[in-house]
Design an enzyme around this catalytic site. Structure first.
Site, PDB file in Angstrom:
ATOM      1  N   THR A  68      -2.949   0.507  -6.694  1.00 42.53           N
ATOM      2  CA  THR A  68      -1.589   0.101  -7.075  1.00 42.53           C
ATOM      3  C   THR A  68      -1.551  -0.256  -8.560  1.00 42.53           C
ATOM      4  O   THR A  68      -2.424  -0.970  -9.053  1.00 42.53           O
ATOM      5  CB  THR A  68      -1.159  -1.138  -6.258  1.00 42.53           C
ATOM      6  OG1 THR A  68      -1.240  -0.825  -4.864  1.00 42.53           O
ATOM      7  CG2 THR A  68       0.258  -1.574  -6.600  1.00 42.53           C
ATOM      8  N   HIS A 105      -7.976  -2.038  -8.384  1.00 44.16           N
ATOM      9  CA  HIS A 105      -8.857  -1.895  -7.217  1.00 44.16           C
ATOM     10  C   HIS A 105      -8.265  -0.934  -6.204  1.00 44.16           C
ATOM     11  O   HIS A 105      -7.088  -0.572  -6.298  1.00 44.16           O
ATOM     12  CB  HIS A 105      -9.017  -3.257  -6.538  1.00 44.16           C
ATOM     13  CG  HIS A 105      -7.728  -3.687  -5.907  1.00 44.16           C
ATOM     14  ND1 HIS A 105      -6.728  -4.286  -6.634  1.00 44.16           N
ATOM     15  CD2 HIS A 105      -7.243  -3.533  -4.646  1.00 44.16           C
ATOM     16  CE1 HIS A 105      -5.701  -4.504  -5.846  1.00 44.16           C
ATOM     17  NE2 HIS A 105      -5.974  -4.047  -4.628  1.00 44.16           N
ATOM     18  N   THR A 144      -7.934  -0.976  -2.036  1.00 46.90           N
ATOM     19  CA  THR A 144      -8.175  -1.703  -0.784  1.00 46.90           C
ATOM     20  C   THR A 144      -8.771  -0.733   0.230  1.00 46.90           C
ATOM     21  O   THR A 144      -8.190   0.309   0.517  1.00 46.90           O
ATOM     22  CB  THR A 144      -6.855  -2.284  -0.228  1.00 46.90           C
ATOM     23  OG1 THR A 144      -6.332  -3.202  -1.181  1.00 46.90           O
ATOM     24  CG2 THR A 144      -7.077  -3.001   1.099  1.00 46.90           C
ATOM     25  N   HIS A 169      -5.460   4.187  -2.384  1.00 43.52           N
ATOM     26  CA  HIS A 169      -4.741   4.216  -3.667  1.00 43.52           C
ATOM     27  C   HIS A 169      -5.075   2.986  -4.490  1.00 43.52           C
ATOM     28  O   HIS A 169      -5.585   1.999  -3.975  1.00 43.52           O
ATOM     29  CB  HIS A 169      -3.237   4.259  -3.406  1.00 43.52           C
ATOM     30  CG  HIS A 169      -2.735   3.023  -2.739  1.00 43.52           C
ATOM     31  ND1 HIS A 169      -2.700   2.880  -1.363  1.00 43.52           N
ATOM     32  CD2 HIS A 169      -2.287   1.858  -3.248  1.00 43.52           C
ATOM     33  CE1 HIS A 169      -2.248   1.690  -1.066  1.00 43.52           C
ATOM     34  NE2 HIS A 169      -1.989   1.022  -2.187  1.00 43.52           N
TER      35      HIS A 169
HETATM   36  P1  2AM Z   1      -3.207  -3.346  -2.606  1.00 46.68           P
HETATM   37  O1  2AM Z   1      -2.783  -2.627  -3.834  1.00 46.68           O
HETATM   38  O2  2AM Z   1      -4.182  -4.391  -2.870  1.00 46.68           O
HETATM   39  O3  2AM Z   1      -3.716  -2.448  -1.550  1.00 46.68           O
HETATM   40  C1  2AM Z   1       1.962  -1.986  -0.452  1.00 46.68           C
HETATM   41  O4  2AM Z   1       1.970  -3.220   0.144  1.00 46.68           O
HETATM   42  C2  2AM Z   1       0.918  -1.913  -1.541  1.00 46.68           C
HETATM   43  O5  2AM Z   1       1.269  -2.754  -2.632  1.00 46.68           O
HETATM   44  C3  2AM Z   1      -0.444  -2.325  -1.098  1.00 46.68           C
HETATM   45  O6  2AM Z   1      -1.317  -1.357  -1.581  1.00 46.68           O
HETATM   46  C4  2AM Z   1      -0.653  -3.699  -1.680  1.00 46.68           C
HETATM   47  O7  2AM Z   1      -1.933  -4.136  -2.016  1.00 46.68           O
HETATM   48  C5  2AM Z   1       0.261  -3.719  -2.857  1.00 46.68           C
HETATM   49  N1  2AM Z   1       0.910  -5.022  -2.985  1.00 46.68           N
HETATM   50  C6  2AM Z   1       1.599  -5.690  -2.034  1.00 46.68           C
HETATM   51  N2  2AM Z   1       2.105  -6.831  -2.531  1.00 46.68           N
HETATM   52  C7  2AM Z   1       1.722  -6.907  -3.814  1.00 46.68           C
HETATM   53  C8  2AM Z   1       1.921  -7.846  -4.858  1.00 46.68           C
HETATM   54  N3  2AM Z   1       2.631  -8.949  -4.681  1.00 46.68           N
HETATM   55  N4  2AM Z   1       1.357  -7.585  -6.049  1.00 46.68           N
HETATM   56  C9  2AM Z   1       0.637  -6.485  -6.254  1.00 46.68           C
HETATM   57  N5  2AM Z   1       0.415  -5.560  -5.316  1.00 46.68           N
HETATM   58  C10 2AM Z   1       0.947  -5.752  -4.108  1.00 46.68           C
END
Ligand code: 2AM
Length: 222
Positions: free
Chosen positions: A71, A153, A155, A69
């Protein structure tokens, strides 16, 4: 009633449809396999191992983390700053459940993460939080001066003990270097595109042909 309050999700984002997830995982694995065999990579292997002559198997080094995904807003069930405001945006409500075509324009690898850069369209940027880049300032001081959406992005994997939030920070760090005028060292032209090295274990493969990934805008609760 039992539902006195609506709980906000852990995060909002675009969730890749399963058909394309497999394709992207394969492409990413192929890239890691190829990178691992390059002399240029071996030369900088200690970025990953901390030791000069130790070998690293990149395919084993990173661990996949759930559904692929991109985010948009990390809400942490409402505890994150601006979570409620984001959830209430008209665009977020209107597009909830809609399918978008994400464009993956680069793959990158660091000693911490492997990810794909997503280049958002004008329409997709409507769902991007205004402060997503600025929030990364403590990790990447010039992040706020990068264009909106720079942090977008997917992950693809994290090294042991690394949280996925790191992927966006590592991407911003590479983009900040580019903005400063560092174009990286052109290492090789691969079938997928050109591979550049930015020092300290940071590798970026700019895709010749962006990968198109259909994805549903939705949210995740755990
Ligand atoms: P990602 O988007 O880089 O993969 C659940 O933890 C999701 O939220 C993950 O996909 C994670 O990273 C994202 N995430 C976790 N903490 C975050 C933060 N402080 N800011 C933005 N995205 C975050």
């Amino acid at each position: 009633g039992p539902l006195e309050e609506v709980t906000l999700p852990l995060f909002f984002g675009w969730f890749l449809l399963s058909s394309v997830q497999e394709k992207i995982r394969c492409t990413s694995m192929d890239f890691l396999k190829t990178l691992d065999t390059l002399e240029a990579f071996k030369k900088h292997m200690s970025d990953f191992t901390g030791k000069p002559d130790k070998e690293v198997d990149l395919e084993q080094y990173f661990e996949a983390k759930g559904t692929l995904h991109c985010t948009t807003k990390f809400c942490n069930y409402g505890k994150a700053e601006g979570a409620k405001e984001y959830a209430e945006k008209p665009a977020v409500k209107n597009f909830y459940g809609s399918i978008f075509e994400l464009s993956l324009t680069a793959l990158f690898v660091t000693p911490r993460v492997v990810g794909a850069r997503v280049t958002l369209s004008e329409e997709q940027l409507v769902l991007w939080p205004d402060d997503a880049e600025k929030e990364a300032e403590s990790a990447v001081p010039t992040a706020a001066s990068l264009p909106l959406g720079s942090r977008a992005h997917i992950t693809l994997g994290c090294a042991e003990g690394v949280e996925p939030v790191q992927t966006g920070l590592d991407l911003l760090q590479i983009l900040a270097l580019q903005q400063e005028g560092q174009q990286g060292e052109l290492v090789t032209e691969m079938e997928l595109g050109s591979l550049r090295y930015y020092g300290e274990g940071r590798w970026l493969l700019s895709l010749r042909e962006p990968m198109c990934a259909p994805a549903c805008f939705s949210s995740f609760y755990n």
